[in-house]
Design a protein around this motif. Sequence first.
Motif, PDB file in Angstrom:
ATOM      1  N   SER A  52      67.966  14.357  52.447  1.00 46.00           N
ATOM      2  CA  SER A  52      69.276  14.855  52.851  1.00 46.00           C
ATOM      3  C   SER A  52      69.528  16.279  52.369  1.00 46.00           C
ATOM      4  CB  SER A  52      70.380  13.914  52.343  1.00 46.00           C
ATOM      5  OG  SER A  52      70.285  13.713  50.951  1.00 46.00           O
ATOM      6  N   CYS A  53      68.467  16.929  51.872  1.00 43.62           N
ATOM      7  CA  CYS A  53      68.511  18.350  51.488  1.00 43.62           C
ATOM      8  C   CYS A  53      69.455  18.622  50.324  1.00 43.62           C
ATOM      9  CB  CYS A  53      68.873  19.231  52.679  1.00 43.62           C
ATOM     10  SG  CYS A  53      67.731  19.101  54.074  1.00 43.62           S
ATOM     11  N   VAL A  70      62.279  21.628  54.132  1.00 45.28           N
ATOM     12  CA  VAL A  70      61.897  22.735  53.261  1.00 45.28           C
ATOM     13  C   VAL A  70      62.403  24.068  53.796  1.00 45.28           C
ATOM     14  CG1 VAL A  70      59.959  24.008  52.248  1.00 45.28           C
ATOM     15  CG2 VAL A  70      59.858  21.500  52.410  1.00 45.28           C
ATOM     16  N   THR A  71      62.241  24.292  55.096  1.00 48.50           N
ATOM     17  CA  THR A  71      62.569  25.600  55.672  1.00 48.50           C
ATOM     18  C   THR A  71      63.768  25.592  56.618  1.00 48.50           C
ATOM     19  OG1 THR A  71      61.030  25.267  57.525  1.00 48.50           O
ATOM     20  CG2 THR A  71      60.157  26.318  55.525  1.00 48.50           C
ATOM     21  N   GLU A  72      64.253  24.387  57.002  1.00 52.42           N
ATOM     22  CA  GLU A  72      65.356  24.310  57.962  1.00 52.42           C
ATOM     23  C   GLU A  72      66.456  23.368  57.469  1.00 52.42           C
ATOM     24  OE1 GLU A  72      63.586  24.606  62.313  1.00 52.42           O
ATOM     25  OE2 GLU A  72      62.380  23.207  61.098  1.00 52.42           O
ATOM     26  N   LYS A  77      70.967  19.332  58.028  1.00 51.22           N
ATOM     27  CA  LYS A  77      72.304  18.856  57.644  1.00 51.22           C
ATOM     28  C   LYS A  77      73.217  18.656  58.844  1.00 51.22           C
ATOM     29  CE  LYS A  77      72.146  20.881  53.016  1.00 51.22           C
ATOM     30  NZ  LYS A  77      72.695  21.920  52.104  1.00 51.22           N
ATOM     31  N   LYS A  78      72.920  19.325  59.949  1.00 52.16           N
ATOM     32  CA  LYS A  78      73.747  19.197  61.150  1.00 52.16           C
ATOM     33  C   LYS A  78      73.543  17.855  61.857  1.00 52.16           C
ATOM     34  CE  LYS A  78      73.866  24.169  62.152  1.00 52.16           C
ATOM     35  NZ  LYS A  78      73.451  25.231  63.113  1.00 52.16           N
ATOM     36  N   ILE A  79      72.425  17.190  61.581  1.00 45.71           N
ATOM     37  CA  ILE A  79      72.121  15.957  62.317  1.00 45.71           C
ATOM     38  C   ILE A  79      72.142  14.713  61.433  1.00 45.71           C
ATOM     39  CG2 ILE A  79      70.731  17.201  64.023  1.00 45.71           C
ATOM     40  CD1 ILE A  79      68.228  16.062  62.631  1.00 45.71           C
ATOM     41  N   ILE A  80      72.525  14.868  60.160  1.00 42.16           N
ATOM     42  CA  ILE A  80      72.539  13.735  59.244  1.00 42.16           C
ATOM     43  C   ILE A  80      73.925  13.568  58.617  1.00 42.16           C
ATOM     44  CG2 ILE A  80      70.111  14.141  58.672  1.00 42.16           C
ATOM     45  CD1 ILE A  80      71.074  15.099  55.892  1.00 42.16           C
TER      46      ILE A  80
END
Length: 244
Positions: A52-53, A70-72, A77-80
């Motif tokens: 979930s970053c 890692v890079t996006e 976060k926009k889809i979870i």
Amino acid sequence: MENSSIEIKNLCKNFGDITAVNDLSLSIASGELFGLLGVNGAGKTTTIRMLSCLTKPTSGEAFLGGKSIVTEGNEVKKIINLSTQETAVAPKLTVRENLEFMAEIYSVSDPKKAVEGVIKDFSLETVLDRRAKTLSGGWQRKVSIAMALVTSPRILFLDEPTLGLDVLARRELWTAIKALKSKMTIILTTHYLDEAEALCDRIAIMTGGCLRAVGTADELKAQAGKDNFEDAFVEIAERSKASI
């Protein structure tokens, strides 16, 4: 796995000399309700935090909806969304106000439609005008999960969703979670083994930061040579401990 919603590749997380997650690789299909089980310290929470970053992996990679953690991270976060084991409601706001507040925070494109949708899905009509603090624990958990759904996530993390609830409240929440099946990908962590068996399409068992087994409840029982899922879980966990 084809149509994979989550692809985890050699994911690791170290905290100093402690390895919380060790070389985790796993594929989770789109629309799957996937259980992540393990004793305390197994690495479940750390795994969820990486996916979930909320924390960066030490090494390895994971792709959620094709986006790299890692890079996006901002795209992920926009889809979870995440429903934590702590009930995340504003106690002085009404149920409707909680839902509308969440829609406003996330700048939902059609907030009225989103709020009305989760009200219907979770049968919240009878409590809409009540302040959250006046609700029972079961109702508060339902509202907390509904708040996570206002953003219409493609992937939802449910962390111990029925922790501390009585038997009837747990079963009512099971019904609500079952209704979400196939509408999105759901990752469920729980210590209630009957809950995992009743709800999950597949289940992964972790111990010591490592993935020890994955399959349906019936497949895991067969693998452990047990008729009862709790016995199968204990057998796999103890067998893994002995091999460390």
